[in-house]
Design a protein around this motif. Structure first.
Motif, PDB file in Angstrom:
ATOM      1  N   UNK A  93       0.828  -1.209   0.000  1.00 56.30           N
ATOM      2  CA  UNK A  93       0.000   0.000   0.000  1.00 56.30           C
ATOM      3  C   UNK A  93       0.861   1.256   0.000  1.00 56.30           C
ATOM      4  N   UNK A  94       1.948   1.230   0.756  1.00 55.70           N
ATOM      5  CA  UNK A  94       2.843   2.396   0.779  1.00 55.70           C
ATOM      6  C   UNK A  94       3.530   2.579  -0.565  1.00 55.70           C
ATOM      7  N   UNK A  95       3.941   1.473  -1.189  1.00 52.32           N
ATOM      8  CA  UNK A  95       4.595   1.558  -2.499  1.00 52.32           C
ATOM      9  C   UNK A  95       3.650   2.118  -3.558  1.00 52.32           C
ATOM     10  N   UNK A  96       2.370   1.826  -3.443  1.00 51.66           N
ATOM     11  CA  UNK A  96       1.390   2.287  -4.425  1.00 51.66           C
ATOM     12  C   UNK A  96       0.724   3.595  -4.010  1.00 51.66           C
ATOM     13  N   UNK A  97       1.226   4.187  -2.927  1.00 51.46           N
ATOM     14  CA  UNK A  97       0.719   5.479  -2.429  1.00 51.46           C
ATOM     15  C   UNK A  97      -0.780   5.439  -2.152  1.00 51.46           C
ATOM     16  N   UNK A  98      -1.238   4.338  -1.579  1.00 55.07           N
ATOM     17  CA  UNK A  98      -2.643   4.202  -1.192  1.00 55.07           C
ATOM     18  C   UNK A  98      -2.732   4.507   0.299  1.00 55.07           C
ATOM     19  N   UNK A  99      -3.372   5.613   0.676  1.00 58.32           N
ATOM     20  CA  UNK A  99      -3.405   5.998   2.095  1.00 58.32           C
ATOM     21  C   UNK A  99      -4.322   5.097   2.920  1.00 58.32           C
ATOM     22  N   UNK A 100      -3.986   4.937   4.176  1.00 57.15           N
ATOM     23  CA  UNK A 100      -4.826   4.190   5.107  1.00 57.15           C
ATOM     24  C   UNK A 100      -4.594   4.735   6.505  1.00 57.15           C
ATOM     25  N   UNK A 101      -5.563   4.531   7.379  1.00 56.73           N
ATOM     26  CA  UNK A 101      -5.428   4.963   8.753  1.00 56.73           C
ATOM     27  C   UNK A 101      -4.273   4.203   9.406  1.00 56.73           C
ATOM     28  N   UNK A 102      -3.388   4.923  10.084  1.00 54.60           N
ATOM     29  CA  UNK A 102      -2.235   4.257  10.705  1.00 54.60           C
ATOM     30  C   UNK A 102      -2.668   3.311  11.816  1.00 54.60           C
ATOM     31  N   UNK A 103      -3.897   3.504  12.338  1.00 57.49           N
ATOM     32  CA  UNK A 103      -4.381   2.591  13.367  1.00 57.49           C
ATOM     33  C   UNK A 103      -4.981   1.321  12.762  1.00 57.49           C
ATOM     34  N   UNK A 104      -5.146   1.276  11.438  1.00 58.05           N
ATOM     35  CA  UNK A 104      -5.770   0.101  10.820  1.00 58.05           C
ATOM     36  C   UNK A 104      -5.031  -1.208  11.135  1.00 58.05           C
ATOM     37  N   UNK A 105      -3.673  -1.229  11.111  1.00 61.64           N
ATOM     38  CA  UNK A 105      -2.997  -2.477  11.485  1.00 61.64           C
ATOM     39  C   UNK A 105      -3.277  -2.912  12.921  1.00 61.64           C
TER      40      UNK A 105
END
Length: 333
Positions: A125-137
């Motif tokens: 996701x980081x390589x493809x620049x797809x944002x996500x909530x940092x709390x999601x993991x």
């Protein structure tokens, strides 16, 4: 057609990624009979480092997050963990030639979460620049613990019924405590607590972040070597385990994707967050699950549930599941 084309492009790109490349490399090394061995202590240290990084980052974000926005995804994670195990137990109960305890343990392992698959998804996701909530993991334990507990409780009820021919009580609290004491969950929860309660931003960015991808590549190499070794064990048990291991990750991930989309509509859960929810649902525990299930269901055959998970389930979740859910998110969102 655009979805199919996008999925296959991502699928092929995955085979060029370092993470999957190291996984396949490990399988090839083992298949060629190499005597390469990576000590278990190094493996445990790498897992600790990866989970601490994920936990620290999640804790820092939770500290600044709107807890109401996190509440629904957390609840859905619990629901998914319970639902996938219940589905697995039902499926194995109607398949011929499957031992009851082995089926329950396999369902529990596939309902629980793989830290390594989660780490791969974060990198992609980081390589493809797809944002996500940092709390999601940090949704990991909300799914992992209930899944393992349900499997152990159901197996113990079944075994005690066989022994005494009647319903008996199972100490659920003891199972919860043992799950929380597991090395993987302990590391993740420690990281969450430190990220939440201390000013740990500097150590995260100066120490854990730079090492994350390198350690992940070594973990994938180890998992590839173990996956090849487990294929031999899987051949000794019913082939239904291999069929289940190939299909369950994608089915579980699609269920989670659908529920995650509902969270998106209700509380604005991001597309990247939905992908992470789907990936952790499609994953099958490779760190916390096996020792927890071995202790909780000692009569189950590890060749069945660990073999199915490591040799089939994890490669499917990483190589097929991650590009599938990313492609699906780009169409739906």
């Amino acid at each position: 057609m655009d979805f199919i084309a996008d999925f296959f492009i991502r699928f092929l790109v995955q085979f060029q990624s370092p993470t999957l490349g190291f996984l396949i490399g490990g399988m090839l090394v083992a298949a060629l009979g190499s005597k390469l061995k990576i000590p278990n202590a190094i493996y445990q240290f790498i897992v600790f480092m990866l989970l601490m990084k994920i936990g620290l980052e999640g804790g820092i974000e939770i500290r600044e997050a709107n807890l109401l926005e996190m509440a629904l995804p957390a609840f859905l994670s619990i629901l998914i963990g319970l639902l996938t195990v219940r589905i697995g137990i039902t499926v194995f109960s109607i398949l011929p030639g499957v031992d009851k305890e082995d089926g329950i343990a396999t369902a529990g392992l596939f309902g629980a979460v793989s830290a390594s698959t989660l780490a791969v998804a974060i990198v992609v996701l980081e390589e493809e620049s797809i944002p996500f909530e940092a709390w999601a993991p940090a949704l990991y334990p909300f799914m992992d613990i209930p899944a393992l507990i349900l499997a152990i409780v159901v197996a113990n009820i079944h075994l005690k019924k066989q022994e005494k021919g009647e319903d008996t009580d199972v100490n659920v609290w003891n199972i919860i405590k043992e799950s929380l004491r597991g090395s993987a969950l302990s590391a993740l929860l420690l990281g969450l607590a430190l990220g939440l309660l201390t000013n740990s931003d500097s150590v995260l960015h100066s120490f854990y972040d730079p090492l994350f991808r390198g350690f992940l590549s070594i973990l994938m190499l180890i998992m590839g070597m173990e996956a090849y070794d487990r294929i031999k064990e899987l051949r000794s048990v019913a082939h239904w385990y291999a069929v289940y291991a190939a299909l369950a990750p994608l089915m579980h991930g699609l269920i989670a994707f659908g529920l995650g989309y509902i969270a998106h509509l209700l509380v604005g859960f991001s597309a990247g967050g939905v992908v992470i929810l789907a990936v952790i649902a499609s994953s099958n525990s490779d760190i916390s699950g096996p020792p927890t299930l071995r202790a909780g269901i000692p009569s189950a055959n590890p060749s069945a549930y660990i073999g199915a998970s490591t040799s089939v389930g994890t490669p499917i979740a990483i190589a097929v599941g991650i590009p599938l859910f990313i492609a699906l998110a780009q169409i739906v969102f």
